[in-house]
Enzyme design. Sequence first.
Site: not given
Length: 473
Positions: A18, A143
Amino acid sequence: MSKVYICTAIPYVNGNPHLGHSMDYLLADTYARYRRLLGDEVRFQVGTDEHGNKVFSTAEKHDIPVEQYVQENSDKFRKFIDDLDVSYTDFIRTTDPNHVYACQEIWKKLEPHIYSAEYDGWYCEGCERFVTEKEYEDNHGICPDHQRAYEHLSEKNYYLRISDFKDQIRAAIESDTMKITPAFRKQEVLKLLEDAPDISISRPRKQLSWGVPVPGDEDQIMYVWVDALSNYITALGYPDDPAALDFWPATAQFIGKDILRFHAITWPAILLGIGLELPQNLVVHGYILANGQKMSKSIGNVVDPMEVLSRKGLPAFRYYFLRHVDNFDDSDFTDEKYENAYNNELANDLGNLVQRLATLCKKNHVSGVKITPDLDGKFCELMDQFEFARALDYVWAQVQNLNKQIDEAKPWELAKNGETEKVQSVLQDLEQGILEVAFQLQIFLPETSAKITAIFSAEEVTPPVEPLFPKAK
């Protein structure tokens, strides 16, 4: 000539490359090219992190042997790194037999600082990491990266006694023996260090089977921090190669802000525990945002770096991410910003300059020049401070100034008036200026630099048939 060692964080192979990975590689590559230009001997590490539950379970889900799965994904990252023209010297995989052996030797050296205890607390399966009680409370049990509830774990693990090293780590950070750039990240780490707990460095084999076995305890597998972090020295051949530490300590380690805690606290603790020096510089970059938001598969705003790379080519990709993305903080990427940088700066400023000047030289029979360029003090000062975007700004000011000089000198009018010697002098001065620009640009845009150098150092200057940065029709 100095020995220089440059490190990048090794990506986990359970996903595709990425844009954040691009920043690690491009920043490190820029620094490597700069140090080589100064005459230094450079080793430059990249690689892949291949152990862990997510890798194993994904391979299982796709009915692929895990060894084949990690090989294929490691190859994918290696191709991505090569496509970015990253000038690395060492590629390491955490499944390499020599790395596995070296990790076990490192563990043995750390044993005076390791103890066994029950872990009872929180864990993020998505991040594959333990979560402190404070972090759990701050994130309200969820999270933020995976939007999943933390899992409660109770298991017996081995711990590294971070408390043994806190004073040394603090002293190294405060004195800049291990310098953290930018400075505000240094303050973050010092605050984290105050309450840094001892860290779990293993998991039971029944919970984590794909990894490096703990020496002397076949029921335990090394957790990621001893395994993955150690790659920076195992890539050099530590512990068996006598020359392994010729390049240690690392001159610079380039990392994202999300893994700063582990590189500024856990990794120094490991190094101190085995008697090695700490890295000289930790250079920390932020996230690349998409239209102001953090990229996320669930939101559907992930930008594929390969698609961006294919759109305008490698020089445009390198240029945008090295000049228009903040070296140290979060930055936004949009298609519009990318297109504007390409058209207004690469095409109009640099591409047009090359085309105009080469055409004028050819028309007026001005041959290329030979120069011995050098890097000036201001440029080196910015590069030494890892201010690569500002250093590229500095080069671009020279590009714009050369365009201005052409407009002011009007060599076409001098030629029309028969001032041949003046035309020769003006154009040769401009050629010298653009070759000096090309010399500096080789750090950022090696392909473009080589083309410019070839045009203006040739006996007969010939404009490129196709502009260096053609605008889309």
